[in-house]
Write an enzyme that holds these catalytic residues in place. Structure first.
Site, PDB file in Angstrom:
ATOM      1  CG  ASP A 137      -1.433   1.097  -4.236  1.00  0.00           C
ATOM      2  OD1 ASP A 137      -0.977   1.695  -3.249  1.00  0.00           O
ATOM      3  OD2 ASP A 137      -2.637   0.805  -4.359  1.00  0.00           O
ATOM      4  CG  HIS A 151      -6.742   7.333   3.682  1.00  0.00           C
ATOM      5  ND1 HIS A 151      -6.785   6.829   2.409  1.00  0.00           N
ATOM      6  CD2 HIS A 151      -7.980   7.797   3.947  1.00  0.00           C
ATOM      7  CE1 HIS A 151      -7.997   7.007   1.913  1.00  0.00           C
ATOM      8  NE2 HIS A 151      -8.746   7.585   2.832  1.00  0.00           N
ATOM      9  CG  ASP A 157      -1.865   1.204   1.196  1.00  0.00           C
ATOM     10  OD1 ASP A 157      -1.604   2.176   1.935  1.00  0.00           O
ATOM     11  OD2 ASP A 157      -2.837   1.182   0.428  1.00  0.00           O
ATOM     12  CG  ASP A 197      -4.771   1.528   4.243  1.00  0.00           C
ATOM     13  OD1 ASP A 197      -5.616   1.612   5.171  1.00  0.00           O
ATOM     14  OD2 ASP A 197      -4.610   2.430   3.393  1.00  0.00           O
ATOM     15  CD  GLU A 226      -2.078   5.646   2.345  1.00  0.00           C
ATOM     16  OE1 GLU A 226      -2.638   6.658   1.852  1.00  0.00           O
ATOM     17  OE2 GLU A 226      -2.679   4.573   2.533  1.00  0.00           O
TER      18      GLU A 226
END
Length: 219
Positions: free
Chosen positions: A131, A189, A71, A194, A73
């Site tokens: 992603d 988030h 993941d 996550d 961000e």
């Protein structure tokens, strides 16, 4: 974040080790949730997996030996980071490795864990296609960096969930947790949280007999 899940003919492992870089942090784990040592069990428990470990049992055989939960961000306007969404503040990333250095470390880790062995089947798992379809290749193109082949195929958990449950999770992890009667782990988030939620959803779907397959199209 990256989290390693090992299926091992019905075994699901996880273990956590963090890395950070600007708006991206990497979680580089390894371990096995079945036949574990007590040390690894304590580490998993400290990262929020303790409650689920007691319920672990056999899974149906999967197509892959390892699932690599990832993941990213990205909520920054260079050169400053805005923490409203992710909780990442500038001090967390100042002086951290560059993306090139992080990708080199990931490659070293992949080799160390035997994930580059042609006989070992592994695949990344993300919550959506962004992603690895947009973020990573776009940033690598901007910086003139190559994208490793292992980043070019993945499982979009939203698609896997929709295949298994017959409905599309419009609100991502929140909807998937709700649909599976799972409690959301941590805060939305947060890359590490996550990854934990993705892993927990995968574990639950696997318990129900779902077989995960690649959802991305070849580059």
């Amino acid at each position: 974040m990256i989290a390693l899940l090992h299926t091992g003919a019905a075994k699901f492992p996880q273990n956590l080790l963090s890395r950070a870089r600007q708006a991206v942090s990497l979680l580089l784990p390894a371990g096995v949730l079945k036949g574990f040592s007590s040390i690894v069990s304590r580490k998993l428990a400290s990262h929020g997996f303790g409650a689920s470990m007691a319920a672990m049992s056999s899974f149906p055989p999967q197509r892959y030996h390892y699932f690599l939960v990832l993941d990213f961000e990205a909520t920054c306007d260079k050169p400053q980071i805005h923490p409203q969404l992710t909780g990442i503040i500038q001090g967390m990333v100042d002086g951290q490795p560059s993306l090139q250095q992080v990708l080199e470390r990931v490659d070293e880790w992949m080799a160390k864990e035997g994930l580059l062995d042609p006989s070992v089947k592994s695949i990344f798992v993300t919550c959506g296609d962004w992603d690895l379809k947009v973020m990573l290749p776009g940033q690598c193109q901007y910086l003139g960096l190559p994208v490793a082949d292992y980043f070019k195929q993945w499982i979009n958990l939203k698609k896997a969930y929709s295949f298994a449950m017959g409905s599309w999770p419009k609100n991502g992890l929140l909807d998937m947790n709700k649909g599976l009667n799972l409690q959301h782990i941590g805060r939305p988030h947060s890359g590490i949280d996550d990854c934990k939620n993705i892993a927990n959803i995968m574990k639950t779907l696997a318990h129900r007999g779902f077989i995960f397959k690649q959802t991305s199209k070849p580059f």
